[in-house]
Write an enzyme that holds these catalytic residues in place. Structure first.
Site, PDB file in Angstrom:
ATOM      1  N   SER A 177      18.110 -12.879  25.925  1.00  0.00           N
ATOM      2  CA  SER A 177      17.507 -13.076  27.241  1.00  0.00           C
ATOM      3  C   SER A 177      17.163 -11.743  27.893  1.00  0.00           C
ATOM      4  CB  SER A 177      18.457 -13.863  28.152  1.00  0.00           C
ATOM      5  OG  SER A 177      19.683 -13.187  28.300  1.00  0.00           O
ATOM      6  N   CYS A 182      27.796 -18.575  37.615  1.00  0.00           N
ATOM      7  CA  CYS A 182      28.114 -20.001  37.554  1.00  0.00           C
ATOM      8  C   CYS A 182      27.285 -20.657  36.456  1.00  0.00           C
ATOM      9  CB  CYS A 182      27.804 -20.685  38.882  1.00  0.00           C
ATOM     10  SG  CYS A 182      28.737 -20.025  40.270  1.00  0.00           S
ATOM     11  N   ASP A 240      23.367 -18.835  18.501  1.00  0.00           N
ATOM     12  CA  ASP A 240      24.505 -18.293  19.242  1.00  0.00           C
ATOM     13  C   ASP A 240      25.701 -19.230  19.178  1.00  0.00           C
ATOM     14  OD1 ASP A 240      23.075 -16.088  19.975  1.00  0.00           O
ATOM     15  OD2 ASP A 240      22.558 -16.813  21.971  1.00  0.00           O
ATOM     16  N   GLU A 266      36.520 -20.062  21.874  1.00  0.00           N
ATOM     17  CA  GLU A 266      36.966 -20.744  23.087  1.00  0.00           C
ATOM     18  C   GLU A 266      37.562 -22.120  22.789  1.00  0.00           C
ATOM     19  OE1 GLU A 266      34.396 -22.716  26.562  1.00  0.00           O
ATOM     20  OE2 GLU A 266      34.133 -20.568  26.300  1.00  0.00           O
ATOM     21  N   HIS A 313      27.466  -6.758  31.616  1.00  0.00           N
ATOM     22  CA  HIS A 313      27.976  -7.350  32.849  1.00  0.00           C
ATOM     23  C   HIS A 313      28.270  -6.295  33.920  1.00  0.00           C
ATOM     24  CE1 HIS A 313      28.764 -10.437  29.779  1.00  0.00           C
ATOM     25  NE2 HIS A 313      28.511 -11.265  30.757  1.00  0.00           N
TER      26      HIS A 313
END
Length: 758
Positions: A437, A520, A603, A609, A698
């Protein structure tokens, strides 16, 4: 009387008020006082939303992350921010986000490492520890919030992270023993509990979720000594566990000297009778009877059938709560007026889950007749969902039956197909690329919003997105990147975008969940069998490839990540849902290949997780998760290069399974941990190509060419240089072009320098 309480409430706000307040402050558009006022207003609203409960949490609110809050409470700040000017919140954000060297207030600060909170998609800021770490109490934040709650007549229960979980979550920079810090840490906790007692706290919730993991004996023993020390009679302690079963820690948890124990009864229902038998007769038992991590309505009648005998035995020692903090679900389903009535009736967000608790409590305390209407409505929704024809698709089940082992295998091993790919792609050593992105600018967001509102035609929207894609391609060619991406201008979210085009998914308008800081996500709702009616990405990738002679990556989200980042149906095994997704992505991969795309990235950011918290269950999960990726990826020819990407997770302990994915190239997050993740390759000969992320996307910091070279040189000591790629940590959608361009320019320059040394 059964007592109701909550472990934590979504802090971001029903309309993402905290997100916008944070970003306004970070951009310099509002003051620190305005940000603090927004936080106070949100806390007040959240306590109002929970007013039906007997006890409401205080301290669950955070401006960025609750673990970082605990680090500040304990005075555990990295040396690099001590003594810097500004409000304590300035240091707080410096640790969370980093600061550029151009920032005159601090001269540049590296952000702390960030990783996943247990097996959720929430990210926490990892506490930094060393053998010289000292702790000092700063209870001002928690006490201020407690006093605010008391002024509003809230029956407040402070929430803190327990000392053992805090140490367990932390990382030592000098390989020292984290547990050796416990004697220094415990006096701070004793002092904190004493100060809360002085302020009027009766109960304190102390979270120790590591009790649902496999603990070494020394950590189990530490629980006994720790809670003997904390049992000072200053306040009553409610020890909270969640995210799984206690298993071998059950007896330990039940004998700790605390006044209450919370158990995740949604995931550990089979253990509850044993807990009741082992728990002291004067100890409160809090049961997490409503799923705090998914959005389906609870079956209240079935839950009452199970709870009523327990209530009869425990009486007012029984507390009812969600299984965990409601941080992981959206706020309110009643705002979702675009969802059809039937589907909306099946769902339960945070406020509805609290209503379910109140209904259960009222039925236990007053009899089912007291809430007859609520129970009847609930049962009608449960029954309607079970028999709905929208949920099951025979064609999907037939496709699942045709899955075979050959679908998981490439035609040739990597050692053979890599030569075909190099001949096809003609890439230099240390090839450069990005993760997918590019910045989601205000212009992009405005066009998407107008299109969704019907104020922009589909043709005009497509034209706007093509212009953005063309801009991304031009910028990448100007920078000199080797493998390009189309920038994903048309995508709102890497999971929601695909879910919108798959049958079996539904979407909320306001179902936002915090991932980290102001970031979010709005997880799509998987309610039925998954089917791909038509290509999802091909026209965009084909258009981007038509603009350049350089290889263009097709960008897809993998089946395991789509699964783990969705609200998944709970009426069939997750393995089945994941296979359905894998078949849909496989069709898209093959269509991209047919369209001439020779590099395809799938991806799997959320692979780890979903890993069970207990290692004994890892093999089963990894077997079906890796199998789903291989089904999705491995139908292509040898000269088509498959990439995958993973971010912000610990991969060292599952590196063999990652190798089993057999992706030609894997890109992973490594910069915040200073390439620590590559330590796994000291003992494991990773067979394929790898792109260790060279800068933290980030953070607003711009990486220097020298820093990138340093990281890649570290990587080259473990992975042969001819198998290394140069790329950022993750996608660049949250950054601005003014940050992206100089960062990527330095990255490309670093790659050229590295090539010259070969």
């Amino acid at each position: 009387m059964a007592i109701t309480h909550n472990l934590g409430f979504p802090r971001i706000g029903a309309k993402r008020e905290l997100k916008f307040a944070l970003e306004s402050y970070w951009k310099g558009q509002s003051s620190l006082d305005a940000l603090k006022a927004a936080g106070a207003e949100l806390r007040q609203q959240h306590w109002t939303d929970q007013s039906q409960l007997d006890w409401s949490p205080v301290g669950d609110f955070a401006f960025y992350d609750q673990v970082l809050d605990m680090s500040f409470t304990l005075g555990n700040l990295p040396e690099r921010v001590r003594g810097l000017s500004g409000d304590s919140l300035d240091n707080y954000f410096r640790i969370a986000r980093g600061r550029s060297a151009a920032d005159e207030t601090c001269g540049g600060v590296q952000a702390s490492e960030m990783t996943k909170w247990f097996d959720t998609n929430y990210h926490y800021i990892v506490p930094e520890l060393s053998k010289s770490t000292v702790f000092s109490l700063d209870a001002s934040r928690l006490i201020d919030e407690f006093r605010q709650a008391r002024r509003l007549n809230v029956k407040a229960k402070p929430v803190i992270i327990g000392p053992l979980t805090y140490l367990w979550l932390g990382k030592t920079k000098d390989n020292s023993d984290k547990l050796a810090l416990l004697p220094r840490l415990l006096p701070i906790y004793v002092q904190l509990l004493a100060e809360l007692a002085i302020c009027g706290a009766e109960w304190v919730q102390i979270d120790e979720p590591i009790l649902v993991t496999e603990l070494e004996p020394i950590w189990q023993q530490a629980f006994v000594s720790t809670y003997s020390t904390l049992n000072t009679n200053h306040v009553k302690l409610l020890l909270a566990t969640y995210f799984g079963q206690l298993r071998e820690n059950l007896a330990l948890a039940c004998r700790l000297p605390v006044q209450g124990l919370h158990v995740d009864a949604f995931n550990a229902r089979d253990e509850i009778l044993d807990v009741i038998r082992k728990l002291p007769v004067d100890c409160v038992l809090s049961l997490g009877v409503v799923n705090g991590r998914n959005i389906w309505r609870a079956n209240l009648a079935a839950t009452l059938d199970w709870l009523e005998p327990i209530h009869e035995k425990l009486g007012n020692r029984l507390w009812l709560a969600p299984s965990c903090s409601l941080l992981h679900v959206p706020v309110d389903i009643t705002s979702e007026y675009k969802l059809d009535t039937e589907l909306r009736s099946w769902l339960s967000f945070a406020l509805q889950k609290l209503n379910e608790l109140s209904t259960l409590s009222a039925a236990l305390n007053n009899g089912r007749h007291f809430v007859e209407r609520e129970l009847r409505d609930n049962q009608m929704a449960i029954s309607a969902r079970k028999i709905s024809t929208r949920v099951h698709n025979p064609a999907v089940k037939e496709a699942l039956a045709r899955i075979n082992a050959n679908m998981e295998r490439r035609t040739s091993p990597y050692s053979e197909r890599t030569h075909k790919q190099r001949e096809q792609l003609q890439l230099p050593p240390y090839p450069t690329t990005t993760i997918g992105s590019f910045p989601q600018t205000e212009e992009i967001r405005r066009a998407r919003s107008l299109f969704k509102q019907g104020e922009l035609s589909e043709s005009s929207y497509n034209t706007a997105m093509r212009e953005q894609i063309a801009h991304s391609v031009r910028e990448q060619e100007s920078l000199g990147l080797d493998v390009l991406v189309h920038g994903e201008a048309e995508r709102n979210d890497m999971v929601e975008y695909f879910g919108e085009q798959l049958e079996g998914y539904a979407f909320s308008q306001f179902g936002w969940v915090q991932s980290y800081g102001s970031r979010c996500v709005k997880p799509p709702i998987m309610f039925g069998d998954i089917l791909r009616p038509k290509p999802m990405t091909v026209k965009w990738i084909q258009y981007a490839q038509s603009l350049t002679h350089r290889p263009m990556k097709g960008m897809l989200t993998g089946p395991v990540t789509i699964l783990n980042w969705s609200f998944v149906r709970d009426d069939q095994p997750r393995t089945v849902s994941c296979q359905q997704l894998a078949l849909a992505i496989r069709e898209e991969v093959l269509d991209l290949e047919s369209a001439g795309i020779r590099v395809i990235q799938i991806d799997e950011a959320a692979l780890r997780e979903g890993l069970p918290l207990r290692k004994a269950q890892w093999h089963e999960y990894l077997q079906w998760a890796i199998g789903a990726f291989r089904i999705a990826a491995n139908g292509v020819r040898d000269n088509t290069q498959i990439h995958t990407h993973m971010c912000y997770s610990e991969f060292n302990d599952i590196i063999a399974s990652i190798a089993d994915m057999d992706a030609d190239v894997i890109t992973i997050e490594t910069s915040r941990s200073d390439m620590e993740l590559l330590d796994a390759f000291d003992h494991f000969n990773y067979p394929n190509e790898i792109g260790p992320g060279v800068y933290d996307i980030h953070s607003p910091n711009i990486p220097t060419q020298e820093h990138i070279i340093h990281l890649m040189q570290k990587a080259a000591k473990r992975i042969p240089a001819q198998r290394l790629w140069v790329n950022p940590d993750c996608g660049l959608k949250t950054r601005t072009w003014s940050e992206v361009i100089p960062a990527l320019r330095n990255m490309v320059a670093a790659a050229h320098t590295l090539r010259s040394t070969m």
